[in-house]
Design an enzyme around this catalytic site. Structure first.
Site, PDB file in Angstrom:
ATOM      1  N   ILE A  85      -4.400  -0.681  -4.704  1.00  0.00           N
ATOM      2  CA  ILE A  85      -3.639  -1.529  -3.773  1.00  0.00           C
ATOM      3  C   ILE A  85      -3.894  -3.008  -4.056  1.00  0.00           C
ATOM      4  O   ILE A  85      -5.042  -3.456  -4.145  1.00  0.00           O
ATOM      5  CB  ILE A  85      -4.017  -1.183  -2.305  1.00  0.00           C
ATOM      6  CG1 ILE A  85      -3.784   0.317  -2.053  1.00  0.00           C
ATOM      7  CG2 ILE A  85      -3.241  -2.055  -1.333  1.00  0.00           C
ATOM      8  CD1 ILE A  85      -2.425   0.842  -2.452  1.00  0.00           C
ATOM      9  N   GLU A 130       7.792   6.275 -17.662  1.00  0.00           N
ATOM     10  CA  GLU A 130       8.418   7.589 -17.495  1.00  0.00           C
ATOM     11  C   GLU A 130       9.215   7.660 -16.182  1.00  0.00           C
ATOM     12  O   GLU A 130      10.260   8.314 -16.124  1.00  0.00           O
ATOM     13  CB  GLU A 130       7.341   8.687 -17.518  1.00  0.00           C
ATOM     14  CG  GLU A 130       6.655   8.850 -18.874  1.00  0.00           C
ATOM     15  CD  GLU A 130       5.708   7.718 -19.254  1.00  0.00           C
ATOM     16  OE1 GLU A 130       5.302   6.917 -18.373  1.00  0.00           O
ATOM     17  OE2 GLU A 130       5.367   7.615 -20.450  1.00  0.00           O
ATOM     18  N   ALA A 159       0.836  -1.207   0.000  1.00  0.00           N
ATOM     19  CA  ALA A 159       0.000   0.000   0.000  1.00  0.00           C
ATOM     20  C   ALA A 159       0.871   1.258   0.000  1.00  0.00           C
ATOM     21  O   ALA A 159       1.214   1.798   1.050  1.00  0.00           O
ATOM     22  CB  ALA A 159      -0.936  -0.015   1.212  1.00  0.00           C
ATOM     23  N   GLU A 176       4.159  -0.203 -10.523  1.00  0.00           N
ATOM     24  CA  GLU A 176       5.532  -0.323 -10.001  1.00  0.00           C
ATOM     25  C   GLU A 176       6.477   0.652 -10.693  1.00  0.00           C
ATOM     26  O   GLU A 176       7.644   0.369 -10.929  1.00  0.00           O
ATOM     27  CB  GLU A 176       6.029  -1.765 -10.064  1.00  0.00           C
ATOM     28  CG  GLU A 176       5.244  -2.636  -9.093  1.00  0.00           C
ATOM     29  CD  GLU A 176       5.684  -4.067  -9.038  1.00  0.00           C
ATOM     30  OE1 GLU A 176       6.903  -4.296  -8.992  1.00  0.00           O
ATOM     31  OE2 GLU A 176       4.813  -4.937  -9.040  1.00  0.00           O
ATOM     32  N   GLN A 235       6.755 -12.021 -46.966  1.00  0.00           N
ATOM     33  CA  GLN A 235       7.958 -11.491 -46.318  1.00  0.00           C
ATOM     34  C   GLN A 235       7.597 -10.522 -45.186  1.00  0.00           C
ATOM     35  O   GLN A 235       8.252 -10.490 -44.138  1.00  0.00           O
ATOM     36  CB  GLN A 235       8.844 -10.792 -47.342  1.00  0.00           C
ATOM     37  CG  GLN A 235      10.212 -10.465 -46.779  1.00  0.00           C
ATOM     38  CD  GLN A 235      11.076  -9.736 -47.788  1.00  0.00           C
ATOM     39  OE1 GLN A 235      10.634  -8.799 -48.450  1.00  0.00           O
ATOM     40  NE2 GLN A 235      12.312 -10.183 -47.927  1.00  0.00           N
TER      41      GLN A 235
END
Ligand code: COS
Length: 380
Positions: free
Chosen positions: A157, A365, A124, A361, A276
């Site tokens: 969370i 950026e 959290a 996480e 291709q």
């Protein structure tokens, strides 16, 4: 050992876990309620010994994480069942602050229970007004007698509001940025702690928590008061390469589906792969997936060996792998055409799954900011 050179045992682990994910865990995952903790799945991850691999140091003096092992587990699970992968990852994310920074009593109370799939953990950190800028968090921990009272809100969370305990990051010193953050382990049944599920693009068990004067004391502290920001960052350093591994597992599954489809689908008088442009796309998908995999393994090995610069190598691995997986899944869909967009198709599922890891996480950026900060430090 070179980071990109797995041992035969590690290759076998990946193959075995992928098979288990597909044959044993995916059917249990399918029985779960979308957006809620699937305790049967968590228990099975414990019974199969997969959760205990996350905590090799329990019962010994060493609490060293096995980052590369975590990466291999997450990659293999992701290729067979993204729900099982997420269930395992969320258990690790919520528990590592306790393992890294908790007392022997806290560790003994929670970690063995997580390792056998009996306890569910949550991490959290994020709040409605503090996501990428984690040091701006404002959940108040106000001194109260021998301890503190927590008041405020957390959002996005893991396993909320159903977790048995949360690693919670709160503000003990106002206006002190990262220097005023303290980590606590808070049981989910503490008086004043409530929450609700959030309905996400992919139905993961993610929710919101409301703290209404929740009592915590010194026994609930993880590490020391005002030193909790580093507790969060250490856990993220460990988990970021493994988010990359999750992405690599999804990319691998998408690549294999695309190769199969290109070999069997006939269009304009020949299998798709005779074109291709299709071959080149598949080659690009494979090359980028392998590049990401090598970076993930290398970051995991660097973490395990305690090499300097792990924040940067973790950030690079997460950045490259999550962006790569988005490209690979998208390209696999393009090769399949509309059938991949039908609800329930593997690629429709992966298309929804692959989006979040570019954000959670630490968004792409944020990873770039960590890498740039290190460059500037090196340049003086
Ligand atoms: N390990 C240990 N300590 C660390 C650390 C790490 N990886 N990274 C930073 N710290 C310490 C620093 O050493 C510094 O301590 P001192 O003040 O004693 O020197 C302190 O933490 C603050 O560091 P910094 O100034 O770099 O912090 P910022 O506020 O600039 O935060 C980022 C930097 C962007 C990296 C951080 O806010 C972050 O990771 N944000 C994303 C959060 C995130 O991932 N949220 C998702 C939650 S899980 S879904």
């Amino acid at each position: 050992m070179a980071a990109f050179d797995l041992t035969p045992e590690q290759h076998q682990l990946v193959a075995d876990v992928r098979r288990l994910a597909h044959e044993v865990l995916a059917p249990i995952a399918a029985r779960g309620a979308p957006g809620q903790v699937n305790r049967e799945l968590v228990k099975q991850l414990g019974d199969l010994g997969l959760l205990s691999r996350l905590f090799p140091g329990v019962g010994t003096r060493s609490r060293q994480a096995a980052a590369l092992d975590l990466c291999l587990l997450r990659e293999a699970l992701a290729a067979g069942s993204t729900e099982a992968e997420t269930a395992l990852a969320l258990q690790g994310l919520g528990t590592y602050p306790v393992l890294h920074s908790g007392s022997d009593e806290q560790t003994a109370r929670w970690v063995p229970a997580v390792a056998i799939g009996d306890a569910v953990a949550g991490f959290a950190l994020s709040e409605p007004d503090s996501g990428s800028d984690a040091a701006a968090l404002s959940l108040a921990a106000e001194a109260d007698g021998e301890g503190w009272r927590l008041t405020g809100e957390k959002t996005w969370i893991s396993n909320a509001p159903e977790a048995d305990f949360y690693s919670v990051f709160a503000r003990t010193t106002p206006d002190a940025g990262s220097s005023g953050v303290t980590a606590f382990v808070v049981p989910g049944d503490r008086i004043g702690l409530t929450g609700e599920h959030l309905e996400m693009l992919s139905p993961h068990p993610i929710g919101r928590l409301v703290f209404d004067g929740v009592r915590v004391d010194h026994d609930d502290l993880l590490g020391h008061a005002d030193q909790g920001f580093a507790v969060a960052m250490r856990t993220l350093d460990l988990f970021r390469p493994s988010v990359g591994a999750f992405a690599v597992g999804m990319a691998q599954a998408a690549l294999e589906a695309a190769v199969d489809h290109a070999g069997s689908r006939v269009a304009f008088g020949a299998p798709l792969r005779a074109m291709q442009s299709v071959g080149h796309t598949l080659a690009e998908m494979a090359t980028r997936t392998e590049t990401a995999r090598v970076m993930v393994y290398r970051a995991g090995a660097a973490y395990d060996e305690g090499r300097p610069g792990i924040s940067t190598s973790s950030a690079m691995a997460k950045l490259v792998a999550t962006e790569t997986a988005q490209y690979v899944v998208d390209a696999a869909i393009q090769i399949h055409g509309a059938k991949a967009l039908v609800r329930g198709h593997l690629l429709e599922h992966l298309y929804r799954e692959v989006r979040a890891p570019r954000i959670y996480e630490g968004a792409t950026e944020v990873q770039r900011s960590i890498i740039a900060r290190d460059l500037y430090r090196g340049a003086g």
